[in-house]
Write a protein that holds these residues in place. Structure first.
Motif, mmCIF file in Angstrom:
data_model
loop_
_atom_site.group_PDB
_atom_site.id
_atom_site.type_symbol
_atom_site.label_atom_id
_atom_site.label_comp_id
_atom_site.label_asym_id
_atom_site.label_seq_id
_atom_site.Cartn_x
_atom_site.Cartn_y
_atom_site.Cartn_z
ATOM 1 N N LYS A 136 -59.710 -42.760 -13.454
ATOM 2 C CA LYS A 136 -60.250 -42.922 -14.809
ATOM 3 C C LYS A 136 -59.200 -42.570 -15.857
ATOM 4 N N GLY A 137 -58.375 -41.562 -15.558
ATOM 5 C CA GLY A 137 -57.304 -41.198 -16.487
ATOM 6 C C GLY A 137 -56.259 -42.286 -16.614
ATOM 7 N N TRP A 138 -55.898 -42.895 -15.491
ATOM 8 C CA TRP A 138 -54.916 -43.982 -15.523
ATOM 9 C C TRP A 138 -55.475 -45.197 -16.251
ATOM 10 N N ILE A 139 -56.767 -45.433 -16.126
ATOM 11 C CA ILE A 139 -57.374 -46.547 -16.855
ATOM 12 C C ILE A 139 -57.275 -46.317 -18.360
ATOM 13 N N GLU A 140 -57.447 -45.073 -18.794
ATOM 14 C CA GLU A 140 -57.288 -44.766 -20.221
ATOM 15 C C GLU A 140 -55.857 -45.049 -20.674
ATOM 16 N N ILE A 141 -54.894 -44.710 -19.824
ATOM 17 C CA ILE A 141 -53.492 -45.001 -20.136
ATOM 18 C C ILE A 141 -53.279 -46.510 -20.251
ATOM 19 N N MET A 142 -53.855 -47.260 -19.341
ATOM 20 C CA MET A 142 -53.732 -48.718 -19.371
ATOM 21 C C MET A 142 -54.313 -49.287 -20.663
ATOM 22 N N LYS A 143 -55.451 -48.794 -21.062
ATOM 23 C CA LYS A 143 -56.062 -49.247 -22.315
ATOM 24 C C LYS A 143 -55.136 -48.977 -23.494
ATOM 25 N N ALA A 144 -54.559 -47.777 -23.520
ATOM 26 C CA ALA A 144 -53.697 -47.402 -24.642
ATOM 27 C C ALA A 144 -52.401 -48.204 -24.653
ATOM 28 N N GLY A 145 -51.906 -48.559 -23.462
ATOM 29 C CA GLY A 145 -50.615 -49.241 -23.367
ATOM 30 C C GLY A 145 -50.699 -50.748 -23.265
ATOM 31 N N GLY A 146 -51.912 -51.302 -23.348
ATOM 32 C CA GLY A 146 -52.050 -52.745 -23.255
ATOM 33 C C GLY A 146 -51.661 -53.291 -21.894
ATOM 34 N N ILE A 147 -51.979 -52.537 -20.838
ATOM 35 C CA ILE A 147 -51.606 -52.901 -19.465
ATOM 36 C C ILE A 147 -52.865 -53.343 -18.737
ATOM 37 N N ASP A 148 -52.825 -54.502 -18.087
ATOM 38 C CA ASP A 148 -54.060 -55.016 -17.490
ATOM 39 C C ASP A 148 -54.071 -55.024 -15.969
ATOM 40 N N HIS B 239 -62.937 -53.302 -18.229
ATOM 41 C CA HIS B 239 -61.955 -53.527 -19.294
ATOM 42 C C HIS B 239 -61.154 -54.805 -19.067
ATOM 43 N N GLY B 240 -61.575 -55.605 -18.093
ATOM 44 C CA GLY B 240 -60.855 -56.841 -17.795
ATOM 45 C C GLY B 240 -59.560 -56.608 -17.046
ATOM 46 N N PHE B 241 -59.464 -55.476 -16.327
ATOM 47 C CA PHE B 241 -58.244 -55.128 -15.606
ATOM 48 C C PHE B 241 -58.342 -55.522 -14.136
ATOM 49 N N ARG B 242 -57.159 -55.636 -13.499
ATOM 50 C CA ARG B 242 -57.081 -55.994 -12.089
ATOM 51 C C ARG B 242 -56.432 -54.881 -11.275
ATOM 52 N N LEU B 243 -56.661 -54.938 -9.960
ATOM 53 C CA LEU B 243 -56.099 -53.971 -9.017
ATOM 54 C C LEU B 243 -55.234 -54.726 -8.013
ATOM 55 N N ALA B 244 -53.971 -54.345 -7.913
ATOM 56 C CA ALA B 244 -53.047 -54.942 -6.944
ATOM 57 C C ALA B 244 -52.806 -53.931 -5.830
ATOM 58 N N TYR B 245 -53.280 -54.267 -4.636
ATOM 59 C CA TYR B 245 -53.216 -53.348 -3.487
ATOM 60 C C TYR B 245 -51.986 -53.687 -2.650
ATOM 61 N N GLU B 246 -51.135 -52.677 -2.431
ATOM 62 C CA GLU B 246 -49.876 -52.888 -1.698
ATOM 63 C C GLU B 246 -49.868 -52.112 -0.399
ATOM 64 N N ASN B 247 -49.419 -52.758 0.674
ATOM 65 C CA ASN B 247 -49.204 -52.034 1.925
ATOM 66 C C ASN B 247 -47.885 -51.272 1.848
ATOM 67 N N TRP B 248 -47.951 -49.972 2.082
ATOM 68 C CA TRP B 248 -46.749 -49.157 2.252
ATOM 69 C C TRP B 248 -46.530 -49.028 3.748
ATOM 70 N N CYS B 249 -45.348 -49.361 4.223
ATOM 71 C CA CYS B 249 -45.134 -49.505 5.664
ATOM 72 C C CYS B 249 -45.178 -48.179 6.415
ATOM 73 N N TRP B 250 -45.259 -47.063 5.724
ATOM 74 C CA TRP B 250 -45.441 -45.759 6.368
ATOM 75 C C TRP B 250 -46.872 -45.238 6.159
ATOM 76 N N ALA B 251 -47.759 -46.087 5.644
ATOM 77 C CA ALA B 251 -49.125 -45.666 5.319
ATOM 78 C C ALA B 251 -49.895 -45.234 6.568
ATOM 79 N N THR B 252 -50.921 -44.445 6.344
ATOM 80 C CA THR B 252 -51.724 -43.904 7.436
ATOM 81 C C THR B 252 -52.657 -44.948 8.030
ATOM 82 N N ARG B 253 -53.270 -45.755 7.174
ATOM 83 C CA ARG B 253 -54.299 -46.686 7.637
ATOM 84 C C ARG B 253 -53.971 -48.163 7.414
ATOM 85 N N ALA B 254 -53.183 -48.483 6.428
ATOM 86 C CA ALA B 254 -52.946 -49.896 6.101
ATOM 87 C C ALA B 254 -51.464 -50.151 5.855
#
Length: 370
Positions: A131-143, A178-193
């Protein structure tokens, strides 16, 4: 699950390839211009070099936002959860980028979010951060928000992909307000994905229109082909190098067949050094380091150069597979080169220019494979 799709074969005509590449928007992760984990250069200096080299966007790295806020407000330090201050800083960064005609195309990297038990302090903290990062996105015009697949302790988080998808879906719903999107990235050392296929399966299970993929040349080539702990830099399989290469190609062919272009939100590019005498003194130890970071995470943080700048991974093949889906969206440079100062000194612009040329060259090679 999405059904396999038809793919179109792009022309291999050189002039057509160059024209296509010229239309693909290029971005640069703010954390990647300069030495890794260093704040020797201000965000303003980085943005100037990025823009002068012809890039149209940046990935705004959270540590760079904190560093900018610290300098902007003249304070010794700013807490990661001081969201009112970080929102003010994000608005200032947006103005700075607008003056340089650069788009903030994503805020990154949001990590260790999914998989915590219901009602746990960790899960509450994860959503509080979200929720905090979403507030930052709103303030910075980041979608768009980039979420890396969690590398939290496997003894504490769920192994259920359905539950991981549930968490991402809830975050996506907060973003969608807020009309924002989520980009999910695989990190190759991740625990589950750790693989592209893992995150794609989770994205499909989440079933939200505003969740897609961030794909990365290093994360797939370095996870499915390269190995920083082996003497030859390759994953050891019974079928040898030929079998490994065949398996990697089959994975890329499956990506092309099954992932729709519109579900790829952006592509990150980098290569990796083979861990030898000249890079880290030799292969990495197979276990996590003192900070708990697994070998591929260590590799990622310090040994990821630009394409055609000393690496060895089969990244052209991966770029080609992504482009063959029809993807023509943001392509972003995300490198962490521990030899940056040895190779480039203090010349950010020379590095940014080389990054631009390497990116275009990689895309041209990828398209020519079709």
């Amino acid at each position: 699950m999405a059904a396999p799709k038809d793919t179109q074969t792009a022309t291999s005509d050189p002039s057509s390839i160059e024209e296509t590449v010229a239309q693909i928007p290029l971005s640069f992760a703010s954390c990647s211009i300069g030495p890794p984990n260093s704040h020797k250069y201000t965000l303003h200096q980085k943005i100037e070099a990025i823009r002068q080299a012809g890039f149209r966007g940046i990935e705004l790295s959270f540590p760079d936002l904190i560093a900018y806020a610290t300098l902007h407000f003249g304070r010794e330090s700013i807490a990661e959860d001081d969201y009112p201050t970080l929102c003010e800083a994000a608005a200032a960064v947006q103005e700075l980028c607008a003056r340089h005609e650069v788009t903030i195309m994503v805020l990154q990297p949001f990590s260790n979010f999914e998989g915590w038990p219901q009602g746990s302090p960790e899960r509450e903290d994860a959503f509080r951060r979200g929720k905090g990062w979403i507030e930052i996105m709103k303030a910075g015009g980041i979608d768009m928000l980039q979420v890396g697949s969690t590398d939290s302790d496997g003894g504490k988080i769920t192994a259920s992909k359905e539950e991981l998808a549930r968490d991402l879906g809830e975050l996506a719903d907060l973003l969608a307000e807020h009309g924002f999107r989520l980009a999910y990235e695989n990190w190759c050392w991740a625990t589950r994905a750790p693989t592209w296929k893992d995150v794609w399966e989770i994205v499909q299970l989440a079933g939200r229109d505003n969740i897609g993929l961030c794909l990365d040349t290093f994360q797939t080539a370095g996870g499915e082909w390269g190995d920083p702990t082996s003497a030859n830099g390759l994953i050891e399989v019974e079928a040898g190098v030929e079998g490994l290469t065949k398996r990697y190609k089959e994975s890329l062919d499956e990506l092309t067949r099954t992932v729709p272009a519109e579900k790829i939100y952006f592509l990150q590019i980098s290569d990796a050094y083979k861990m030898d005498r000249d890079h880290g003194g030799g292969p990495l130890k197979a276990e996590a380091n003192d900070e708990g970071l697994r070998p591929r995470g260590q590799w990622s943080h310090d040994w990821r150069p630009l394409p055609y700048d000393g690496g060895y991974l089969p990244i052209e093949e991966f770029a080609g597979a992504v482009l063959k889906t029809g993807f023509r969206g943001w392509v972003s440079v995300e490198v962490f080169d521990g030899k940056f100062e040895e190779k480039y000194g203090k010349d950010l612009l020379a590095f940014a220019n080389k990054a631009r040329d390497a990116t275009r060259g990689l895309l041209e090679k990828g398209l020519s494979r079709q």
